[in-house]
Each structure stands twice: as structure tokens, then as C-alpha cells.
Scaffold this motif. Structure first.
Motif, PDB file in Angstrom:
ATOM      1  N   GLY A 140       0.693  -1.300  -0.028  1.00 37.25           N
ATOM      2  CA  GLY A 140       0.078  -0.109   0.275  1.00 37.25           C
ATOM      3  C   GLY A 140       0.819   1.229  -0.051  1.00 37.25           C
ATOM      4  N   ASP A 141       0.191   2.365  -0.035  1.00 34.88           N
ATOM      5  CA  ASP A 141       0.982   3.621   0.059  1.00 34.88           C
ATOM      6  C   ASP A 141       1.617   3.951   1.031  1.00 34.88           C
ATOM      7  N   SER A 147       6.941   1.101  -0.508  1.00 34.79           N
ATOM      8  CA  SER A 147       6.472   1.322  -1.559  1.00 34.79           C
ATOM      9  C   SER A 147       7.275   2.492  -2.376  1.00 34.79           C
ATOM     10  N   LEU A 188      -3.998  -5.214   0.936  1.00 36.68           N
ATOM     11  CA  LEU A 188      -3.700  -3.614   0.363  1.00 36.68           C
ATOM     12  C   LEU A 188      -4.205  -2.880   1.569  1.00 36.68           C
ATOM     13  N   TRP A 190      -3.126   0.411  -7.263  1.00 33.58           N
ATOM     14  CA  TRP A 190      -2.452  -0.950  -6.741  1.00 33.58           C
ATOM     15  C   TRP A 190      -3.177  -2.124  -7.332  1.00 33.58           C
ATOM     16  N   GLU A 245      -1.758  -2.738 -10.780  1.00 31.15           N
ATOM     17  CA  GLU A 245      -0.637  -3.338 -10.456  1.00 31.15           C
ATOM     18  C   GLU A 245      -0.327  -4.567 -10.233  1.00 31.15           C
TER      19      GLU A 245
END
Length: 641
Positions: free
Chosen positions: A24-25, A73, A93, A110, A113
């Protein structure tokens, strides 16, 4: 059928550990989430990226340990992240509840991706930092995530948590583990909200196995026995009444005066899955031997594994008797053939009908309407047993073979021993059909099947035909013909054991065409040399096709000379009864094996070497005896003096 939790690892698929990658971010709380789950407390200082963290086996009811993989990330760590995602069993996520942009990033970055990387594993979407969301910032998670989940079916569930307040932290990884051990995809079609076909077939077989009195319904005693088998706990009378009431209210046909019907049984499992209790259905399936692909596990299929390459596998008389009974049972209109619909019904408890694809499709005798006779039915099973014993045994079990699985298949004696004993005990003979394209090898296969033409649905170029051949005296043998493509012979012969599976090699040529004969002769010599070099020499027969046309003199004369020189039978016209001759060659495996000039020289050389060794050993024995006699004589002289 109240269901229950899975109580041991063997009921949880093939995973000994579940690897969950958290992505995740930056700043969404990945590391804090992992640390809180592992320590069951909120750590004050958490490093940017944690090392792999293991949750012990007793952390969740399935008793399978979980390894949590933290990720970064940042761009410089992208390669490492991609590598971890590709090794994941499940992906968590994360987004931050106090940062709405991180939630939208799941949809825009995400999830795309993961698809780009072809990461095809369950995904759990997790909102972290629930405690930091402002009270006035209310969000309906289901409303927001529903369109995203419709678009990305790999998302198993969504959950929000707080690592700081320890709210729903263990649940995050429980759902991830559950999605791996008890996947929804194989069982349930989320889009159409129904059980998948393979799941229905497996449950139907289980229902039939539990319906001991075969009345089409599970009575209270059968329901209770099923419950004890799957969950080790009986149902109380009130629970049975409750189950039936729930089913009857939704699907009246699910219950009748005899008990729970198949319709009701299937409805209950669909209900379990819809209510998030998919582990209940998986527990049932695994108790009856199914793997994650809804096929029987290998440990339920005791296929003989230790066999030489020149041994084959056949159905036993017990299995053939069972299949004959099954044929009679499903021939409901007593017309001595199974219609396609009757065949579909026969295999309705198998994952799918095994005969719809090559090499089985169109390999056995069928009528123009696709109907199969008993001979065609048994031939098809013989072919499947010869080519794929495990598939054959599995399908026997799927359709109700109740005997010991070990009693269904038998391994034949080695062909090398058959040659020494000059006879065979086999009932199924596999024959390779060689020849140039112009010889129309398929005409031999057509003749076996009684067809004017042969359908080739194989993508590999190999074709099979199989049928029962009646012998004089009433005995029956099954002949399998495998057509070997002309341009594939060299590739096959590169394999030393290629001929090990062959009982008789057949060489077809156009008797009206000299070129066709020469090509077939070259193939015969090539195969003969391969047999001599590999010690897998097999009986060979020449088949003269198109014998209704004017024969070519060279083809006629040369083929007879070559046959005599190699020590095999003269060519057999295709119009004659070639299959009795094929069976005769297979039943006398020491005859009709071609011998080339090189092979004869090699054989003569070995004979001379063996004779020399015998002479040397006799000479050595005489010398040893003479030496012993001399020593005895010398000893006597010494003692007398």
C-alpha cells in the motif's frame, strides 16, 4: 447440517504456511498493523519496514502458521516489492482512513499493478488508522467498495481497523488466511451468485455417498452421520428441524417427507458461502478427499507408481464388471447404447466428462448420433487406463466404484519377460501405426472403428482409435491404435524408451505407389534399429493399404523380400482381417521382431564372446584342478620321504 470450524491442518488444503504480503501507499500503517498483530499491543517505535513476521500455528483456528511480509512502496524498492507480491499466497492492500486519497489509489494504481504483475491471489482491502478518522467524516464502506469489488473480483473482503486501539487487527490476517485456505473462487460464482459447476458435481457425489438407502433424500440418521463424519459432532433433533425449516422456507423442493433432498443440500452450501462460512463447505469437500481444484487428492487414488516403462496398466475384471453394470444402469431405454445425455448423467458426479477432449474424443466407436455401445464404452475406459491410470481410477471413484481402489487396476508383466516366456497375459494391446502421409494411415484406424472417415481433434498430431476385437473361441481383446505422424518419428525415436509402450508396430503403405512403399520401408528399418539399440524390439507388421487398386510391382516384390530378410510376416492386405493378425503378433511377442544385418552381426559377436568366456572359464577350472592335484601329489611325496 449446522457446520463447524475446521479443526486440523489436513482439512485446510495443501498449505503448510500462508504467506501474506502487506502492500500500500507510504504512511498507510502497514508496519504498525503487522507489529500490533504479532505483539497484540501497539508498539511506540516501529521501523520503516519490518522483517518477515510469523504468526504461530495456534493463532487462528485452522492451525496453519502465517508469515507476514512488510513492504516499502518507494521507487528504489520497487523490484523487491514486485518479487514479494509474486511469491504471495494473499495480498493485504492498505489505505489510511484519515487519508481518502490512499483509498482512491487502490482503484487507480494498486489493483491494476497486481494484474500487471499477474498476481492471481486473494486480496483483502484494509483501512488502517480507523481511530484517526474524524467523527464527521462518516463513510459507508460497503457503498464505496461495492463498485470496486465488482470490477476487481480478486478482492475477497474489506475491513477497517485500528492498530493503536487494537480494533479488528487479528481479523485482517484471519480473513487473508481464510481466503487462501478456503478460497471462494473454485466454489462460488460471485457474479451470478451461485455454486460453480464443479462444486455442484462434487457436492452431488457426496450427497449420493451419504444417501445410504438411495431414496434421494438424507433422513435424520443420514444427516447426523454426515455431520459426525465432517465435524465430529452430532446434530441435536431441534437443529435438524431448524435446518429443514430454513431450507423449506426458501426452496420448498429442498425437503420432502423422506428428508433433505439434493436441491436442499446444494442450497445449504450456497447459503453457507453467502453468509461468509465458506470454510464449512471446504471442510466437507476435504473430508471426502477433494483438493483445491475440486479433484480427488492423490492419497485417495492408490495408482501403482513403481512400474517399468515396458509395463502397462489395465482394468481388473472387477472394475470391468462394475463398468458393465454402470452401463446397464444408465442405459435407461434399454437400447444397448448410451446416448450423449445418458453419458453426461453418468459423469455428473465427476469434475467434468473426461471424454470431451483429445485424445479420448472420437477415439472409440460411436453411432452417427454420438451413441456409445458397451464395447465402445469399455474400450474408452481401457484407453484412459492405458494412457492415464490416475485419471481412470479417479473417474471410477467419481462414478461410484465402491470397491477397494487398489482392486481396480493391475500392472501387467514386463514385455521383456513376455518375450522370454513366449506369451503374454495382457488383455489390452497398444499398437503404433507408422507410415507416410500418402498411405492414409487413418484408414487403419477407421477400419477398427467401422467408420468411413476419422475425425482428428488432436492438436498434437497424434490420433488414437480403440475397440474390442472378438477372437475365435469367444475371447475378447482390446486394441489401441496410435497413429504416429510421419514428421514426428525422428523426435519420438530420440527417446530411448519410446517403443517400451508398444505391443506391435504397424507400417502402412500404399501398395499402388512405389514411393509410399520406400518411405514405409525406411521407417520400418529405422524403428527396427531403434528396437535393437534400446532393447525394446517389438513385433512389426506391414499393412498394404489401397489393395483395391493395381499394385505396383516394385512395392509387391520388394516388400516380400524385405519381410523375409527381416524375419517378419509377409505384408497383410488391409482388406483382410488385420486385427486378428495384430492380436496374434501381440500374443506371441517373441515372433515377428525384425532383425537387421547390423543386429545379426551384433548378436553373432555376443554369441562368440560368450563362447570364448565359457572356454576361458572351463580352461581356468581345469588349470585350478590340475594345480590342486599337483599340490596333493607333492604333499604325499614329502610325507613319504
Amino acid at each position: 447440517m449446522a457446520g463447524g470450524s475446521v479443526g486440523n491442518a489436513s482439512s485446510s488444503g495443501s498449505h503448510s504456511v500462508v504467506r501474506v504480503v502487506v502492500a500500500g501507499d507510504r504512511g498507510t500503517g502497514k508496519s504498525s498493523l503487522i507489529a500490533s498483530a504479532a505483539s497484540e499491543s501497539f508498539p511506540e517505535n516501529v521501523p520503516p519496514v519490518l522483517p518477515p513476521t510469523r504468526l504461530p500455528a495456534d493463532f487462528f483456528p485452522d492451525r496453519i502458521p502465517v508469515t507476514l511480509i512488510d513492504t516499502s512502496s518507494s521507487l528504489e524498492n520497487r523490484a523487491k516489492l514486485n518479487e514479494e507480491l509474486k511469491r504471495a499466497d494473499a495480498v493485504v492492500l492498505t489505505y489510511a482512513c484519515d487519508q481518502p486519497l490512499t483509498l482512491s489509489r487502490l482503484n487507480t494504481h494498486w489493483l491494476h499493478e497486481l494484474r500487471r504483475l499477474e498476481v492471481k491471489v486473494p486480496v483483502v482491502v484494509v483501512g488502517c488508522k480507523l481511530d484517526l478518522r474524524e467523527e464527521r467524516d462518516t463513510m459507508n464502506l460497503e457503498q464505496v467498495m461495492s463498485p470496486i469489488m465488482q470490477k476487481f473480483r480478486e478482492i475477497e473482503t474489506c475491513i477497517e481497523c485500528s492498530a493503536a486501539n487494537l480494533i479488528q487487527v487479528p481479523e485482517v490476517f484471519y480473513y487473508a488466511q481464510k481466503a487462501v485456505l478456503h478460497p471462494t473462487g473454485p466454489l462460488f460464482d460471485q457474479e451470478n451468485q451461485c455454486l460453480r459447476d464443479r462444486c455442484r458435481r462434487a457436492l452431488r457425489r457426496i450427497f449420493i455417498l451419504c444417501d445410504h438407502d438411495l431414496d434421494g433424500a438424507l433422513n435424520d440418521a443420514e444427516l447426523n452421520e454426515f455431520q459426525v463424519k465432517c465435524f465430529n459432532a452430532p446434530l441435536q433433533p431441534a437443529e435438524i428441524v431448524g435446518v429443514k425449516r430454513v431450507v423449506h422456507e426458501k426452496v420448498p423442493a429442498g425437503v420432502n417427507q423422506l428428508g433433505l433432498t439434493l436441491t436442499g443440500f446444494l442450497y445449504l452450501h450456497a447459503l453457507f458461502i453467502e453468509k461468509g462460512r465458506i470454510e464449512t463447505t471446504w471442510a466437507v469437500l476435504r473430508k471426502f478427499g477433494y483438493d483445491d481444484d475440486l479433484k480427488l487428492r492423490d492419497d485417495f487414488l492408490p495408482v501403482p507408481s513403481k512400474r517399468a516403462s515396458d509395463q502397462s496398466v489395465e482394468l481388473t475384471s472387477e472394475a470391468v464388471e462394475f463398468l458393465t453394470g454402470v452401463f446397464r444402469l444408465f442405459d435407461t431405454d434399454n437400447d444397448e447404447v448410451l446416448q450423449p445425455s445418458e453419458l453426461d448423467e453418468l459423469f455428473c458426479t465427476a469434475p467434468e466428462s473426461p471424454w470431451y477432449e483429445a485424445p479420448y474424443k472420437d477415439a472409440a466407436e460411436r453411432t452417427d448420433r454420438g451413441e456409445v455401445s458397451l464395447n465402445g464404452f469399455l474400450s474408452q475406459w481401457a484407453l484412459m487406463t492405458s494412457l492415464d491410470p490416475q485419471l481412470s481410477l479417479a473417474n471410477l471413484v467419481y462414478i461410484g466404484y465402491g470397491g477397494d481402489p487398489n482392486s481396480a487396476l493391475r500392472v501387467t508383466r514386463k514385455r521383456s519377460i513376455d518375450r522370454k516366456k513366449q506369451r503374454t497375459e495382457r488383455n489390452v494391446f497398444q499398437c503404433f501405426v507408422f507410415g507416410p502421409k500418402s498411405a492414409e494411415k487413418s484408414s487403419v484406424l477407421n477400419t477398427l472403428l467401422g467408420r468411413p472417415f476419422f475425425k482428428n481433434n488432436s492438436t498434437t498430431g497424434d490420433r488414437y482409435a480403440v475397440n474390442v476385437v472378438d477372437q475365435l473361441g469367444g475371447s475378447k481383446k482390446i486394441v489401441i491404435l496410435r497413429e504416429i505422424p510421419e514428421d514426428g518419428v525422428k523426435k519420438f525415436l530420440n527417446n530411448k524408451e519410446f517403443l517400451a509402450a508398444c505391443d506391435v508396430a504397424i507400417f502402412v503403405y500404399d501398395s499402388s505407389d512405389e514411393k509410399s512403399w520406400k518411405k514405409s520401408k525406411d521407417l520400418l528399418l529405422e524403428v527396427a534399429r531403434h528396437g535393437e539399440e534400446s532393447s525394446y524390439g517389438v513385433p512389426c507388421l506391414l499393412i498394404a493399404a489401397k489393395d483395391d487398386l493395381d499394385p505396383h510391382p516394385v512395392a509387391v516384390n520388394d516388400s516380400v523380400k524385405v519381410s523375409q530378410k527381416l524375419g517378419i510376416e509377409d505384408p497383410i492386405p488391409l482388406s483382410k482381417n488385420i486385427f486378428s493378425r495384430i492380436i496374434s503378433a501381440a500374443e506371441h511377442p517373441h515372433l515377428s521382431i525384425p532383425e537387421t544385418e547390423t543386429g545379426r552381426n551384433r548378436k553373432q559377436y555376443r554369441h562368440l564372446v560368450n563362447q570364448s568366456l565359457i572356454f576361458v572359464s572351463i580352461g581356468a577350472a581345469v588349470a585350478v584342478a590340475g594345480l590342486a592335484a599337483y599340490r596333493a601329489y607333492a604333499a604325499r611325496r614329502s610325507s613319504s620321504s
